[in-house]
Design a protein around this motif. Sequence first.
Motif, mmCIF file in Angstrom:
data_model
loop_
_atom_site.group_PDB
_atom_site.id
_atom_site.type_symbol
_atom_site.label_atom_id
_atom_site.label_comp_id
_atom_site.label_asym_id
_atom_site.label_seq_id
_atom_site.Cartn_x
_atom_site.Cartn_y
_atom_site.Cartn_z
ATOM 1 N N PHE A 141 35.254 43.605 42.732
ATOM 2 C CA PHE A 141 35.964 43.651 44.012
ATOM 3 C C PHE A 141 36.896 42.448 44.169
ATOM 4 O O PHE A 141 37.983 42.557 44.748
ATOM 5 C CB PHE A 141 34.967 43.712 45.162
ATOM 6 N N CYS A 142 36.505 41.272 43.685
ATOM 7 C CA CYS A 142 37.372 40.099 43.766
ATOM 8 C C CYS A 142 38.624 40.296 42.926
ATOM 9 O O CYS A 142 39.733 39.918 43.328
ATOM 10 C CB CYS A 142 36.622 38.843 43.302
ATOM 11 N N ILE A 143 38.439 40.891 41.729
ATOM 12 C CA ILE A 143 39.607 41.176 40.881
ATOM 13 C C ILE A 143 40.537 42.159 41.591
ATOM 14 O O ILE A 143 41.762 42.011 41.575
ATOM 15 C CB ILE A 143 39.141 41.707 39.516
ATOM 16 N N ALA A 144 39.928 43.184 42.219
ATOM 17 C CA ALA A 144 40.739 44.166 42.947
ATOM 18 C C ALA A 144 41.491 43.504 44.096
ATOM 19 O O ALA A 144 42.676 43.775 44.339
ATOM 20 C CB ALA A 144 39.841 45.287 43.470
ATOM 21 N N LEU A 145 40.835 42.604 44.822
ATOM 22 C CA LEU A 145 41.494 41.894 45.929
ATOM 23 C C LEU A 145 42.672 41.075 45.410
ATOM 24 O O LEU A 145 43.747 41.035 46.033
ATOM 25 C CB LEU A 145 40.489 40.984 46.632
ATOM 26 N N GLU A 146 42.489 40.444 44.242
ATOM 27 C CA GLU A 146 43.567 39.638 43.655
ATOM 28 C C GLU A 146 44.776 40.504 43.327
ATOM 29 O O GLU A 146 45.910 40.189 43.712
ATOM 30 C CB GLU A 146 43.045 38.941 42.397
ATOM 31 N N THR A 147 44.538 41.615 42.612
ATOM 32 C CA THR A 147 45.659 42.465 42.175
ATOM 33 C C THR A 147 46.302 43.182 43.353
ATOM 34 O O THR A 147 47.526 43.314 43.405
ATOM 35 C CB THR A 147 45.160 43.480 41.137
ATOM 36 N N VAL A 195 34.739 31.563 40.074
ATOM 37 C CA VAL A 195 36.094 31.516 39.555
ATOM 38 C C VAL A 195 36.876 32.770 39.940
ATOM 39 O O VAL A 195 38.093 32.722 40.123
ATOM 40 C CB VAL A 195 36.067 31.324 38.020
ATOM 41 N N THR A 196 36.174 33.914 40.045
ATOM 42 C CA THR A 196 36.886 35.136 40.447
ATOM 43 C C THR A 196 37.375 35.044 41.894
ATOM 44 O O THR A 196 38.437 35.556 42.226
ATOM 45 C CB THR A 196 35.958 36.356 40.288
ATOM 46 N N ILE A 197 36.583 34.406 42.730
ATOM 47 C CA ILE A 197 37.029 34.197 44.124
ATOM 48 C C ILE A 197 38.208 33.234 44.140
ATOM 49 O O ILE A 197 39.178 33.413 44.902
ATOM 50 C CB ILE A 197 35.877 33.654 44.990
ATOM 51 N N VAL A 198 38.149 32.192 43.285
ATOM 52 C CA VAL A 198 39.252 31.234 43.222
ATOM 53 C C VAL A 198 40.539 31.939 42.810
ATOM 54 O O VAL A 198 41.612 31.695 43.380
ATOM 55 C CB VAL A 198 38.906 30.103 42.230
ATOM 56 N N LYS A 199 40.440 32.830 41.816
ATOM 57 C CA LYS A 199 41.624 33.535 41.351
ATOM 58 C C LYS A 199 42.188 34.467 42.435
ATOM 59 O O LYS A 199 43.389 34.670 42.529
ATOM 60 C CB LYS A 199 41.289 34.327 40.093
ATOM 61 N N ALA A 200 41.297 35.043 43.266
ATOM 62 C CA ALA A 200 41.758 35.930 44.350
ATOM 63 C C ALA A 200 42.232 35.140 45.565
ATOM 64 O O ALA A 200 43.002 35.648 46.391
ATOM 65 C CB ALA A 200 40.632 36.882 44.757
ATOM 66 N N HIS A 201 41.774 33.897 45.685
ATOM 67 C CA HIS A 201 42.056 33.097 46.873
ATOM 68 C C HIS A 201 43.559 32.872 47.065
ATOM 69 O O HIS A 201 44.114 33.083 48.158
ATOM 70 C CB HIS A 201 41.330 31.751 46.761
ATOM 71 N N GLY A 202 44.227 32.427 46.009
ATOM 72 C CA GLY A 202 45.653 32.115 46.128
ATOM 73 C C GLY A 202 46.490 33.306 46.543
ATOM 74 O O GLY A 202 47.256 33.240 47.516
ATOM 75 N N PRO A 203 46.411 34.455 45.810
ATOM 76 C CA PRO A 203 47.210 35.624 46.217
ATOM 77 C C PRO A 203 46.880 36.116 47.633
ATOM 78 O O PRO A 203 47.775 36.517 48.378
ATOM 79 C CB PRO A 203 46.856 36.674 45.165
ATOM 80 N N ALA A 204 45.593 36.108 48.014
ATOM 81 C CA ALA A 204 45.218 36.595 49.351
ATOM 82 C C ALA A 204 45.794 35.691 50.441
ATOM 83 O O ALA A 204 46.379 36.160 51.425
ATOM 84 C CB ALA A 204 43.695 36.685 49.464
ATOM 85 N N VAL A 205 45.637 34.366 50.286
ATOM 86 C CA VAL A 205 46.165 33.438 51.289
ATOM 87 C C VAL A 205 47.688 33.509 51.329
ATOM 88 O O VAL A 205 48.304 33.476 52.402
ATOM 89 C CB VAL A 205 45.689 32.007 50.984
#
Length: 1502
Positions: A141-147, A195-205
């Motif tokens: 789900f974190c990967i999906a949120l990032e993409t 780390v998956t949350i970190v990767k999604a954090h930037g694009p989401a914010v």
Amino acid sequence: SSNYYDFTILVSIFILVCSQEDIYSSLATIIQNNENLNNPTIQRMIFHASKDMRNDDASREMRMLAGEVLVSLADHDFNSVMDEIQRHFKIMELPDEFTVLALAELATRHVSESIPFMTMTLLTMQTMVKLAEEEKMKKAFCIALETFSKAIFKYINHWEEFPYPKMNANRFSDKIYILFRFIMDKWTMNMTYEVTIVKAHGPAVALLLHREDLQEFALHHVPWLLKQYKDVETNFYVTQSLKQLLAAAKLYEVYIPKNTKRTIFTVLHQQLCGILEPKAKENENEAVQCFLILGKKNIWISTLLLIQSMCDKGYLEASEGWELIEYIFFQFAFSRWNLVDPEKSTIQENLMAENSVLEMALEVLQGLDPLVNGMPQVLWPKLLTFVVPMEYTGVLPYLFNILRILLMAEEKKQNVDESTALVVSAGPVKLPSAQQLLARLLVISVLASEGLPCGAAAVGLLKNLSSIIHPNLIELWKELIPDLLLPLGGNCYKVTLWEEMLLEILRESLWKINDKNWSIQLTHEFIQQMGAYYNTSLEKKFLWKALGTTLSCCQDVNFVTTQLKDILLNASHLGDQREGTVSILGYCAKNHLDIVLKVLKTFQADQKSFSSRCKSVLYGKKALTKIDLIAIYGCVALQSPKRQLLPIVEKDIVIPVLNLYTSSCQILGITVLNKNMDLQMSFTKSITEICIAIRDTEELLNFNLTHKEVLLGYILDLIREEPLDSLASPIRWKALIAIRCLSKLKPQLPLNDNLNILEESLRSLILLPHLTQIIEDGQTGKNRDTQRDRNTEAHREEDREIGRQRNRELLRIWLLSSKEWERERVLQICSKVLTNSNESPERLKIGPLLGLFAPHCCDTLPTIRLWAADAVIGLLFLKGERKDKLRHLQEGLQSTDSQVQLWIASNMAKIVSKYIPNEEIQAFLEESLGGMETLNTECSKACGVWVITILKEQGAALEKELLNILSSIYHHMPILRLKKQNFNFVLQAITQLANFHLEAVVYNLLNKPLPFDRDIKALWKALAEDSSLNPQLLRALMDKLENGLENDVAESETIAVACAIYEVVSMGIHMRESYAELFYLLLKLISCTLSQKMPTPTLSERKKVLPRGQKLQEVDPCRLSTNTLRCVQDQAIKEGLAKESDEGDNLWNLLSSRHSHHLGVCVLARSLVVWQQEITIGIMEHMFPSLSSTSETFRITGTAFFSELMKEPLLWKQGNLREVLFVIDQSAWDTNTTLRQMAIRGLGNVALGSPQKVKKNKQMLLETVIRGLYHLTRTEVICESLKALKKILELLTDRDVSFYFKDIVLKTRTFFEDEQDNVRLTAFILFEDLASLTGKRWKMFFTEEIKKSMISFILHLWDPNPKIGTACRDALAACIPFLGIQDLHALLDRFVDCQEMPKNREFYRDLCMKLAKKNQDLLWILHTHTFAYFNSSWEGIRSGAAKLTDAIIQNMTPQFLEMLDREQVDSCLQALREDPCVSVQRAAEAAMQTFLRRCREISNRS
């Protein structure tokens, strides 16, 4: 097809020889490289790939490869792939891990195609994340949120490149916001793979930052991201997310809070400069990108932060750390310079950026710890290089603090071994000299007087640097400076006192150093630093004084002389050349008076030379003027040693000043008064300073100023030239100060001369500043105290004759001053003079003096109140009276309670009032009333209390003085009205006098011009408010009104009485007992004043102030009287004695007009409440004489009044209206038509009030009323007669009116065509009633009259007045039975109800048809009478006559047609065809055509 065949064979071979992992691995490559796949194959592959991807029994590698194949197939059929995945992506059902990853990969590869499905996907995903418990699902789900966030971010910023219409971006961000918030709240605490949350954090914010309402939420989670730096791999992703959100913030211009930005800088700095953690090249590149995004100014800020971190952690070393510290100061100075640069300071972005750098530099310095390991060696002593340069002034507070910490830490070391080695050795850095440091720190120290922290810090630093500045100062400054710093804890000195304290330290220090060369060098430093300060700054003004003090302490006479000459020659270099030279030479004169005077003398001599003047012109130098030199001489005298001053003051100071002034006032050798204010100010100030300097010498008793009278003459000339009514310049009070100082020097002037000077001075001045403010520039606190005492003594000679009028005027000026100390002083002097006098002056009048002193018993200061009470007691003392009670009351005046003060003032007034002669009370009142106008609020209240109390105590004995007292009060009322409270005191004063002398006060008030102004009105109202006065007051006014109307004539005094009654009654006093009489008197007054004019006097007893353009108005007595009656009626209505008029406000317009007065009286009579029999009968008794009054107007008023009352049955029973009936009957025969009209109205109203009287007196009534019908000149009388006849005839039978019937019918018919609507209307209505009264005797007669009247009835059915049309219809309906044609009823009802004009033609046609059949004779009568209406003034009647003629001719039998006068018909119709009205023309044309047609018929028949 061949390609497809080849692909099928290839797939079959792979299936036979390879495993599933190998198959999917190869298929992905084949699908990506083959563009010609048919749809069945694609569908089969989608099915198998989806199935294998979701097969839990298969390996993860195989499932991942299946998912990759499924995503690759989207290149050929995206919708089918998306449909397949969405079928397994359902709400509230946790999907397979690889399904989520497939969706994420689709969003990455196919952004454009995925966006339309994004809303549905995100909505479904919101229901799933709450079900995820396994780490692999959370990671998916974190990967999906990032993409998804990246895809939506791309769409939002490039939506115009997408092939479909723009979609609502907020719908996407709302759902991303919900998912991101859930993940950050629930998963960040327990999840292993952060780390998956970190990767999604930037694009989401980054996505959320495009929404203003979500920016704060997004930035709130940045600190969490910054805390995730752990290892090399994680650090890269953290920095990458940080770069993404910073890029979005820059794109959307989002403001990042200062604290957050500082944290980002710190973290990035650690990533680049950290030495403990291993670094990755990729992470460093990302960090550099972050710095670049933040921008140039932020790089400066980050550099400053980097330096701050290095300082905090002790990374700086003495060899290379100084450059970084220097960078902080350099960056501050550079940004400060950019801010003042006119080219850069106009750009808002530059201003914000430079301010940020400034704030950051100051913050770094503020937080700098100078005691961290290695820092003392880096900072000391190189920091001293930043103390003197002006560009670092802004950092001085922080710089001083760092230096203080370093020096104090060094002092705490107990021995050499523990020392931090703070030696004065800076290597290549050039340190400031001791003189530079002293000059700079001493000047900055003056700012402590304004509470600035850098000022106090500079003083403290001086103490710590004493050993560096000079070894001789160590012990001296240890003793002096702590005492200087002690009072600065939270407070600050006055500027002058603080400067004197600093200069004293400078003076003591120079004497302690005792080094000529050192003092010379310090002088040069002061001169060198002079250009660094603004001319108006406190620092520069002090620098001048410090320079003068340094020169005064220098023992090198030649150097001092040279410097003074150079200062005088180059005064323009000082900035403000006058103030600079005055300060320098003045303070230098403290020890070098002879040198200063010698230099001034030489300079004046040189300036007179021609060559000197030419140099000034050629070199453009602005030389010192004579005005400047005058100011210098004054300051030199003030600052000079007093023992040296007296022997030389006249020769070397006074005479040069006089010469300079007189030469400035000469034009071509003639002395004139120079209007140059600068010269006058400088001259008066210089003389004042010289006098003060002389007064402060010990040998004053033996000194005589020989030029005293000359100086006084010049200064008095200045005062005389000042305007007496304004303070246009400060010259006046400056000159007065100079006179005051001169007057205390010997030789003394004669008493009369002193008094003349004082009187002339005080008369020209209203406001004076406090003496301490006058000499503040050159006096200490001790000098001020002695000067205050001397100022009190200055008035003693003048106040010895305090009772004289001339001096009383002077006293009044001082007592009216807004300055409390002035009032206190003059009252103190008066008190001392009065209480210390041994005998009373001749002709002493205590009244006016009491009016001056007494109000100040309630002044603002306790001292003023006590001195004022002392002065009042002193007045009684002069009268030989001693009153201990007053002394006891005086003690209470120290109370701050204003009510207590007023109570004491009232009690003092009771005691003092017994000793004021009656003839002086008016003078006392005059002073008190003047005080009410001019004194402050507290004193004006006291004036009112004293006045009221004294009048209350002594009012009964003031009969002789009453008129003068009232005149004084009237005189002050216009001004006192502006102060409501004071005006109330005046009203109370008049009320007090009225309690003793009501008749005299009323008489005096009634003599005021009309209309009363608002002040007189207020007085009447005040008298009415006094419950003890209002019954007597109203009775007195009514008596005066009755006496004024005895001869039925209203004089001006009578009108004034009515106006007074208006004001009294308007206060709401009860008037039941007096209403009847007052009603009668005012109604009579209105009757007597109809059309009467009475112009207002051009000037009243007191001046009247009219606005510009306003003229004196003419008084309308009738209008004033009417207003009074109106006020009385309003009050009567409130008390239930009368009722509202049916005419409303129009009643009073009717009543006050001569032409409608009788109608207004009728309306007024109807407003009486009949059931208030006592009131109404009382009014009738008063009004009965009006019926026989000698005044015709009043008879009309009375007749109109009773004519209305005649219809009240109740009054016939209780009142004596029988006599009124006969009087009114006689009035009906009067020659006055209005009187006849009202009389006839009254006779008609008898039918309503007393029917029996009508039957009893029918002959009298009928004869009188019928006679009114013959009054052809006034239609009002005719109309009233017709109305009266109608009322009377309704009560009589045909026998009762048989004798008068014919006469009534004939006269009534004559008014059918009257031009007045009321007359016609009443005539038709009366004719209808006559039809019912027709007996057998008069039936034939009445029938004939009906036939004659038919034409009027028919034509006026459409009268211009609709009411008349209705009356005609009713009259015609009543008359039809007499004609014997009953069919006319139906015809009348059918047509007349329609009011449209075209219908009358049809009515005429049908009417004539019926008459042609039933009664040809009546038709012929209509025809013969029609001609008379062709000339009617009404268009409708002319048109109707033409239409009726048309109908008559059309329905007339041949026999009657032959009888027509054709010429007459033709001429009449021809005339109507030319009528100006179109409708008449058309009707005439139609009638003419009918006439011609019928004529042709007759001709053809014959």
